[in-house]
Design a protein around this motif. Sequence first.
Motif, short mmCIF file in Angstrom:
data_model
loop_
_atom_site.label_atom_id
_atom_site.label_comp_id
_atom_site.label_asym_id
_atom_site.label_seq_id
_atom_site.Cartn_x
_atom_site.Cartn_y
_atom_site.Cartn_z
N ALA A 145 66.27 74.93 78.19
CA ALA A 145 65.10 74.98 79.06
C ALA A 145 64.74 73.53 79.44
O ALA A 145 65.56 72.64 79.26
CB ALA A 145 63.96 75.69 78.35
N ARG A 146 63.54 73.34 79.97
CA ARG A 146 63.19 71.99 80.42
C ARG A 146 61.91 71.48 79.75
O ARG A 146 61.01 72.26 79.43
CB ARG A 146 62.98 71.99 81.94
N LYS A 147 61.84 70.18 79.60
CA LYS A 147 60.61 69.57 79.09
C LYS A 147 59.49 69.78 80.10
O LYS A 147 59.76 69.98 81.29
CB LYS A 147 60.82 68.07 78.85
N SER A 149 57.63 72.25 80.58
CA SER A 149 57.64 73.56 81.25
C SER A 149 56.70 74.49 80.51
O SER A 149 56.36 74.25 79.34
CB SER A 149 59.05 74.14 81.24
N VAL A 160 60.90 78.67 74.54
CA VAL A 160 61.62 78.07 75.67
C VAL A 160 60.72 77.10 76.44
O VAL A 160 61.21 76.19 77.10
CB VAL A 160 62.25 79.12 76.62
N SER A 162 57.90 74.03 76.81
CA SER A 162 57.94 72.74 76.13
C SER A 162 56.63 72.00 76.36
O SER A 162 56.59 71.01 77.06
CB SER A 162 59.10 71.91 76.66
N VAL A 178 66.80 76.74 70.90
CA VAL A 178 66.41 76.30 72.25
C VAL A 178 66.44 74.79 72.29
O VAL A 178 65.99 74.13 71.35
CB VAL A 178 64.99 76.78 72.60
N SER A 179 66.98 74.23 73.36
CA SER A 179 66.86 72.78 73.56
C SER A 179 66.36 72.53 74.97
O SER A 179 66.41 73.42 75.83
CB SER A 179 68.20 72.09 73.30
N HIS A 180 65.85 71.32 75.18
CA HIS A 180 65.17 71.02 76.45
C HIS A 180 65.75 69.79 77.13
O HIS A 180 65.93 68.76 76.48
CB HIS A 180 63.67 70.80 76.20
#
Length: 458
Positions: A145-147, A149, A160, A162, A178-180
């Motif tokens: 996913a994204r930072k 978010s 998911v 962040s 999950v990583s971002h």
Amino acid sequence: MDKTPIAINGTNGHVEQSSVLYRQLRQPPPKVVRSKGHYLYTDDGLEIFDASGGAAVCAIGHGHDRVKKAIAAQLDEIEYVYSLFFTTSAAERLSTLLTESTGGQMSRVFIVSSGTEAVEAALKMARQYFTELPQPQKQRTRFIARKQSYHGNTLGSLAVGSHPARRALYEPMLSANVSHVSPCYPYRESNGEDDETYVARLAQELEDEFQRVGPDTVCAFIAETMSGATLGCVPPVPGYLKAMKAVCERHGALFILDEVMAGMGRTGTLHAWEQEGVVPDLQTIAKGLGAGYTSIGALLVNQRVVAVLNQGTGAFMHSQTYQGNPLACAAAYEVQRTIQDENLLANVREMGKYLGELLKKRLSDHPHIGDIRGRGLFWAMELVKNKETKEPFGAKEQLAWNMHLAGLEHGICMIPGNGTVDGVVGDHIIVAPAYNITAQDIDLIVERTEKALRSRLG
Ligand SMILES: Cc1ncc(COP(=O)(O)O)c(C=O)c1O
């Protein structure tokens, strides 16, 4: 009984002993007793222009007669059935309208009651897809996913997302799968590169993350098509989503677009991805779908994913009691027909352009407004302490929230956002009015926004 008066967030206070667990337990918010069109009326006589549409929800304003009638008619027909046993015309009609709106690309709709639930369903669908491929890939359990978010507040959707402040308390309980990666945030993160170079760098970062965690362990990459609550109305740089999807395709992972906030017309097309030349594998929608007349969200599933389940178990391993609720479906259907019949998407594009231009004209010179950005009727102003260095205000100052309060004092409701810069510091305020707004309404929004801002920031 403690009857000590408690000030209500800067508006005229009143106190009632309440059983409601307010967001701030000791600070009851103002009480709205009536709403009509773009206005909210409180019990202590305030008349507030709803420029936030709640939380970017109220797409056709308040008290629309057509939707009220449709809800009443649905009550006469059937108010509830359990979706395991029965379907209804209301659920069929809404789902057909939604699949047709994607030109059939998304071929099935799973109707739930909120954006969070739609995201939760998307994550589970992604996982199930890989277990049902003709050659199952059961090792795929991860998400990228994204930072900065936001995807919702259940443990799955929070994982998911962040937003460190929202996650902190639950961090030990959140999935470690999950990583971002970086968001697409040119104001602070493009280093002056041109769009193409910036996009290539972000695509490489996603590629590197796939490689780091193992490309065949990833179910999906999930992103908001246009960043909303946490980053503050940042449209994707041209080509960005295409490039991210290409990385997913290279590794056989699914591409999930979360359009809970930016979808259903908010950015000028019914689906925000229509402006980006990409089609997601899974898409989540909510807010503007029911426009506040009902609690509803949905997962739209691409035909290629549906085909795999169809040939596999033929059943989605996920269900909820209120799935496909007929009252919610009838309300949402009428909202969507109203948007079509009143040609409101054209109005979103036209008025959105005017709103953006006017905000920039009146406020871009302000020393504490670092960036004004948006699309359609979805605009944010990022507030900075120092315009040159882009230094944000301290988190303790709660500037965005104070701006929201200043707005109420000046008769306008705006959405505050914090954590803009890194999930902890940074402030923005969002305006997201209803799609049936006029140019005069926009003049009033900008005038009141400016007064509110200047009352706190000079
Ligand atoms: C992009 C996005 N996804 C998911 C959610 C969660 O939706 P809800 O609050 O309806 O559960 C939100 C809410 O703001 C959102 O903006």
